[in-house]
Design a protein around this motif. Sequence first.
Motif, PDB file in Angstrom:
ATOM      1  N   UNK A   1       7.184   1.353  -1.262  1.00 21.04           N
ATOM      2  CA  UNK A   1       8.308   2.165  -1.019  1.00 21.04           C
ATOM      3  C   UNK A   1       8.373   3.536  -1.728  1.00 21.04           C
ATOM      4  N   UNK A   2       7.833   3.478  -2.992  1.00 21.26           N
ATOM      5  CA  UNK A   2       7.821   4.604  -3.928  1.00 21.26           C
ATOM      6  C   UNK A   2       6.497   5.547  -3.884  1.00 21.26           C
ATOM      7  N   UNK A   3       5.728   5.208  -2.794  1.00 22.87           N
ATOM      8  CA  UNK A   3       4.406   5.954  -2.701  1.00 22.87           C
ATOM      9  C   UNK A   3       4.295   6.553  -1.260  1.00 22.87           C
ATOM     10  N   UNK A   4       4.999   7.500  -0.794  1.00 21.94           N
ATOM     11  CA  UNK A   4       4.974   8.032   0.408  1.00 21.94           C
ATOM     12  C   UNK A   4       4.558   9.443   0.406  1.00 21.94           C
TER      13      UNK A   4
ATOM     14  N   UNK B   1      -8.237  13.910   0.916  1.00 17.91           N
ATOM     15  CA  UNK B   1      -8.510  12.461   0.348  1.00 17.91           C
ATOM     16  C   UNK B   1      -8.125  12.425  -1.000  1.00 17.91           C
ATOM     17  N   UNK B   2      -8.718  13.432  -1.890  1.00 17.74           N
ATOM     18  CA  UNK B   2      -8.508  13.378  -3.293  1.00 17.74           C
ATOM     19  C   UNK B   2      -6.976  13.597  -3.632  1.00 17.74           C
ATOM     20  N   UNK B   3      -6.387  14.781  -2.902  1.00 17.17           N
ATOM     21  CA  UNK B   3      -5.121  14.846  -3.167  1.00 17.17           C
ATOM     22  C   UNK B   3      -4.236  13.707  -2.982  1.00 17.17           C
ATOM     23  N   UNK B   4      -4.278  13.015  -1.836  1.00 14.72           N
ATOM     24  CA  UNK B   4      -3.496  11.826  -1.861  1.00 14.72           C
ATOM     25  C   UNK B   4      -3.655  10.797  -2.655  1.00 14.72           C
ATOM     26  N   UNK B   5      -4.897  10.613  -3.160  1.00  9.71           N
ATOM     27  CA  UNK B   5      -5.295   9.651  -3.972  1.00  9.71           C
ATOM     28  C   UNK B   5      -4.747   9.998  -5.607  1.00  9.71           C
ATOM     29  N   UNK B   6      -4.587  11.402  -5.647  1.00 16.58           N
ATOM     30  CA  UNK B   6      -4.091  11.837  -7.039  1.00 16.58           C
ATOM     31  C   UNK B   6      -2.510  11.380  -6.719  1.00 16.58           C
ATOM     32  N   UNK B   7      -1.916  11.774  -5.724  1.00 20.04           N
ATOM     33  CA  UNK B   7      -0.484  11.554  -5.826  1.00 20.04           C
ATOM     34  C   UNK B   7       0.202  10.431  -5.535  1.00 20.04           C
ATOM     35  N   UNK B   8      -0.659   9.500  -4.700  1.00 16.06           N
ATOM     36  CA  UNK B   8      -0.043   8.427  -4.199  1.00 16.06           C
ATOM     37  C   UNK B   8      -0.569   7.146  -4.737  1.00 16.06           C
ATOM     38  N   UNK B   9      -1.512   6.933  -5.670  1.00 19.57           N
ATOM     39  CA  UNK B   9      -2.032   5.934  -6.028  1.00 19.57           C
ATOM     40  C   UNK B   9      -1.130   5.513  -7.385  1.00 19.57           C
ATOM     41  N   UNK B  10      -1.133   4.348  -7.559  1.00 18.09           N
ATOM     42  CA  UNK B  10      -0.214   3.817  -8.854  1.00 18.09           C
ATOM     43  C   UNK B  10      -0.804   4.481  -9.980  1.00 18.09           C
ATOM     44  N   UNK B  11       0.043   4.459 -11.131  1.00 18.15           N
ATOM     45  CA  UNK B  11      -0.522   5.146 -12.429  1.00 18.15           C
ATOM     46  C   UNK B  11      -1.110   3.851 -13.131  1.00 18.15           C
TER      47      UNK B  11
ATOM     48  N   UNK C   1       0.682  -1.151   0.058  1.00 15.09           N
ATOM     49  CA  UNK C   1      -0.075   0.211  -0.204  1.00 15.09           C
ATOM     50  C   UNK C   1       0.697   1.148  -0.079  1.00 15.09           C
ATOM     51  N   UNK C   2       0.319   2.211  -0.612  1.00 14.56           N
ATOM     52  CA  UNK C   2       1.062   3.566  -0.183  1.00 14.56           C
ATOM     53  C   UNK C   2       1.122   4.188   1.192  1.00 14.56           C
TER      54      UNK C   2
ATOM     55  N   UNK D   1      12.016  11.669  -0.387  1.00 12.87           N
ATOM     56  CA  UNK D   1      11.054  10.396  -0.642  1.00 12.87           C
ATOM     57  C   UNK D   1       9.463  10.852  -0.814  1.00 12.87           C
ATOM     58  N   UNK D   2       9.230  11.763  -0.274  1.00 15.11           N
ATOM     59  CA  UNK D   2       7.823  12.190  -0.089  1.00 15.11           C
ATOM     60  C   UNK D   2       7.328  12.591  -1.514  1.00 15.11           C
ATOM     61  N   UNK D   3       6.310  11.974  -2.016  1.00 13.32           N
ATOM     62  CA  UNK D   3       5.425  12.467  -3.316  1.00 13.32           C
ATOM     63  C   UNK D   3       4.128  13.418  -2.898  1.00 13.32           C
TER      64      UNK D   3
END
Length: 242
Positions: free
Chosen positions: A107-110, A229-239, A28-29, A131-133
């Motif tokens: 580890x790449x979605x933090x 929630x919307x922002x984190x989903x945009x930035x941290x969910x997989x492409x 998970x992120x 490391x922060x996205x």
Amino acid sequence: MPASQQRLTVGDANMTAYLSIPDGDGPFPAVVVAHHAPGVDMFIREIVDHLARDGYVAAAPDLFHRITKEMVEQTGRSKRDQLSDPDTIEDVNATVDFLRSHESVDRDRLGITGFCMGGRVVWLAACTNPHFKAAVPFYGGNILVPWGATETAPFALAEGINCPMLFHFGEADSNPSADDMRTLDDELTRLGKEHRFYSYPGANHAFMNRFMPQRHHRTSAEMAWARTREFLAEQLQPAPVG
């Protein structure tokens, strides 16, 4: 959704962190949650658990672990007032290392979020950890001044921010004030840093905290959390694949 207290090693010290992991199969992120002046209390644990229900491994480190009750009694200064930025950076970095090595974490979605002094920690951490996205400060004050064993304020480190930032402000707040918001906004704009700032009418400092009825502003809190929630989903969910 299992939650637990974890013990992390920071230099020669031990630091606890409240950890919550989503149900289901990972990885998970993950999101670091920087606590407010009362510490890792019920409000912070609730935020951690909310994030886990949304599919993030979330951890709130105890940034006060070096500061004892005796130190507070002897100095007459609160734990918050005895924080030192270099120590805080070290604590956040240790939490990041813990999460990035955890079997349930991608580890790449933090990301990182925080409240009050924790909002200040978010800015400081985004400046100093690559490391922060995603970074989401809530009403982080004192960004323009250094704390502890440094002469450099978090504001002066903004060049190091390499992730999008979503910053929530209370319109009635005095720290950070409306002038502070404009100063921070201008600096991120000057540096070309991706950011979104929101100021909530009728909201004061700590407007998110439902355990502080005198400060809680329900409408603003619900709006700010939905945007988070919307922002984190945009930035941290997989492409998307394919």
